[in-house]
Design a protein around this motif. Structure first.
Motif, PDB file in Angstrom:
ATOM      1  N   PHE A 115     -39.986  -6.254  26.691  1.00  0.00           N
ATOM      2  CA  PHE A 115     -40.180  -7.296  25.387  1.00  0.00           C
ATOM      3  C   PHE A 115     -41.493  -7.382  24.856  1.00  0.00           C
ATOM      4  N   TYR A 160     -37.780 -16.371  22.074  1.00  0.00           N
ATOM      5  CA  TYR A 160     -36.951 -15.846  21.348  1.00  0.00           C
ATOM      6  C   TYR A 160     -35.720 -16.581  20.676  1.00  0.00           C
ATOM      7  N   ASN A 214     -32.503  -4.625  26.189  1.00  0.00           N
ATOM      8  CA  ASN A 214     -32.746  -5.543  27.494  1.00  0.00           C
ATOM      9  C   ASN A 214     -31.549  -5.601  27.893  1.00  0.00           C
TER      10      ASN A 214
END
Length: 644
Positions: free
Chosen positions: A519, A470, A513
């Motif tokens: 995710f 990410y 998160n």
């Protein structure tokens, strides 16, 4: 409690996949008397007006397997799914809570009389104290606040009433959830939260849109001036390729792919992550794997061994000696010649040395294989495509060996793009324009982006891979937006907006998160790129171990199997898994292959108890989050001051 997902078509993994279903009615008849009332004598099932969480009371008029029919005071007959209803009797008056409701289905949960009275009393007192009317909508708001352990004071209830009016199509549970975790209640955030559950609005779809559109920038660049083509083309390649330059690649050409600095006794190397990924076909058996003496001794052995001498050609043996033999070819032939991993030799010392060398080669090759796929161009470009690509690269003066690799397809996308980037400044203008407007070059760019923006099952075993993924994706999106803004002056607003939407989704997921482990991971499988979602059923501040018990939900969108939800409960080394799928054909397929999964887990020391079930509703991620907060067996006592 109601099983919201399981239908009568459930297949228990303890039974054969093709076994006949049990006749639930005949099995039930011995313990439950026949219904004295036919359902057809009452009005048809009508769920209009029912809401999730609503309390209903009525007379049980029919019991069939995991279904109950209840006659309400207004004469309606409601038939819904119910678990743990074995103790019910026809004719009994029971209080239920609506778990799930739609025009086609209804799920109920038995509520004890004390629970029902206490919850109803608490809800009504809260509304009375706050000065709000006791209608179904307001009751639903207070119930959701109670379930998610939120305050039920006047300000909180009033805020939720206002938000429910402003966002009338948004479920109350979603609004309560957002308030609880201090997520601003805006249309953008509501859409982002909805997209977490909507398979059509996942990160993978945003990635697919971007990887289709970004290569089209080349078409517009091909019409710019020669100097701008080189500058902007190089800038775009820098963004896509990210790391190592061709100079790094050229310096390490002999080692390729991996630098085997230090081998452990088992032959596994430490990997130099800075080197560009190249094809396994370009990895050579040289001094980084075996010394010159070791290669010479191995060659002499292979020439004499009856199992090996017919497999290894004279040219390949010469290549082993001088360090130019193809690593992949040597390793595969060694496995073919010595499938058991051992061989006969009267000289014990020599036998041990040779066996050590062979194991060294095989371990090194296995270590290379376990890295991410190299993404060879023959995986997506046909023979005709590669010939056309070579024609468009005619003016780039690529080395002959690179042209040969392009023709055979045994060159990675990353490596080829680096060669092209290296030759841009010395290539004639007409050749660059021709290449930039070709569909083959756009395909190269697209495949490299897909490779960068997806993960592989092997890569998921690396520590910190999700954070790195990410972080790199967010950086590339920022760079792409900057490139579009500076290079196309408003002509690519749609593309810039798509990149922004993906950034927003990542940012929102990062916010989620803070509280939960959730995710999305675009996974590149052998024949497709699949979207996956992972949710761990515990709040982050309450991290649990396998000894304490861990529950996770994995969602996969598969091309042929359809959506697949896998609930996994792990306690010590014991796994209990439930596979929720859409139809019986998929159920039979998964069931028939389950022994393979069981065997693979057993080799790693785990036991598996699995069942395959038919899904009745799609996963709702807000419901999954709030399940952790609900405790429907306990209603806290509140004191209310009506004068407040």
């Amino acid at each position: 409690m109601i099983n919201n997902n399981v239908s009568q078509s459930n297949i228990n993994m303890g039974k054969a996949a093709d076994s006949q279903p049990i006749n639930s009615q005949s099995k039930l008849s011995s313990s439950v008397p026949p219904s004295p009332v036919s359902k057809s004598s009452y009005p048809l099932n009508n769920t209009i007006g029912l809401e999730k969480g609503q309390i209903i009371q009525g007379e049980v008029v029919d019991l069939r397997s995991n279904e109950v029919s209840v006659k309400l005071e207004d004469g309606r007959i409601l038939t819904g799914k119910l678990e743990d209803g074995n103790h019910l009797a026809i004719g009994e008056n029971v209080t239920f809570q609506v778990e799930e409701v739609s025009l086609k289905s209804l799920s109920l949960k038995i509520l004890s009389e004390s629970q029902a009275v206490l919850k109803d009393t608490t809800i009504d007192k809260a509304l009375e104290a706050a000065g709000f009317s006791k209608n179904n909508k307001n009751r639903g708001i207070v119930k959701s606040l109670l379930n998610q352990q939120m305050p039920i004071d006047k300000n909180t209830i009033g805020l939720l009433i206002k938000q429910s009016i402003a966002f009338k199509d948004t479920p109350i549970d979603t609004l309560v959830f957002m308030n609880k975790y201090h997520i601003p209640v805006t249309k953008e955030n509501i859409d982002s939260l909805k997209s977490l559950s909507n398979s059509e609005q996942n990160i993978l779809n945003h990635i697919a849109e971007l990887t289709n559109e970004i290569p089209n920038l080349l078409e517009e660049l091909s019409n710019r001036s020669y100097g701008e083509i080189i500058t902007k083309g190089n800038e775009l390649l820098n963004i896509i390729l990210q790391n190592s330059s061709l100079n790094d690649f050229m310096e390490n050409k002999e080692i390729t792919l991996t630098s085997f600095d230090t081998f452990s006794a088992s032959g596994v190397s430490s990997v130099n992550r800075d080197l560009p990924p190249l094809s396994l076909d370009s990895v050579y058996l040289n001094n980084t794997i075996l010394s010159s003496n070791e290669r010479l001794e191995l060659t002499r052995f292979l020439e004499a061994d009856p199992s090996a001498k017919s497999l290894f050609s004279e040219k390949l043996l010469e290549g082993i000696i001088d360090g130019t033999a193809n690593m992949k070819e040597v390793a595969e032939l060694l496995k073919e010649a010595f499938p058991s991993g051992s061989f006969q030799d009267n000289n014990n010392l020599m036998r041990d040395k040779i066996q050590s060398s062979i194991q060294h080669v095989l371990s090194a090759f296995e270590a290379l294989q376990n890295n991410d796929p190299v993404n060879l161009i023959n995986e997506y470009l046909t023979d005709a495509d590669r010939i056309h690509l070579l024609q468009n690269l005619d003016g780039f003066s690529l080395p002959e060996e690179v042209n040969d690799q392009i023709q055979s397809g045994n060159i990675s996308t990353n490596e080829l793009l680096k060669w092209i980037q290296n030759k841009l400044s010395t290539t004639p203008e007409s050749s660059i324009r021709r290449l930039f407007s070709s569909k083959e070059y756009k395909t190269l760019m697209k495949e490299e982006l897909i490779s960068k923006w997806t993960l592989t099952p092997n890569s998921l075993t690396k520590e910190g891979i999700v954070d790195d993924y990410y972080e790199n994706l967010a950086k590339q999106l920022t760079d792409i937006k900057g490139f579009i803004s500076s290079s196309f002056q408003g002509s690519q607003e749609n593309l810039q907006g798509q990149a922004g939407h993906l950034q927003d989704n990542i940012s929102f997921m990062n916010q989620i998160n803070e509280f939960f482990t959730y995710f999305q991971l675009p996974i590149k499988l052998k024949e497709q790129v699949a979207n996956s979602k992972l949710f761990v059923y515990t709040r982050k501040k309450e991290r649990r171990t396998a000894e304490e018990g861990i529950s996770v939900l994995l969602h996969l969108d598969m091309e042929h199997l359809g959506p697949l939800d896998i609930h996994v409960d792990l306690h010590n080394k014991n796994l209990v898994s439930r596979f929720y799928i859409n139809d019986n054909d998929t159920s039979n397929l998964i069931s028939s292959n389950m022994p393979l999964l069981e065997a693979a887990l057993e080799r790693k020391g785990y036991s598996l108890n699995a069942e395959v079930l038919i899904r009745e509703k799609d996963m709702n991620i807000v419901e999954e989050f709030t399940k952790q907060e609900e405790n429907t067996s306990f209603v806290p006592r509140y004191n209310f001051d009506i004068r407040a």
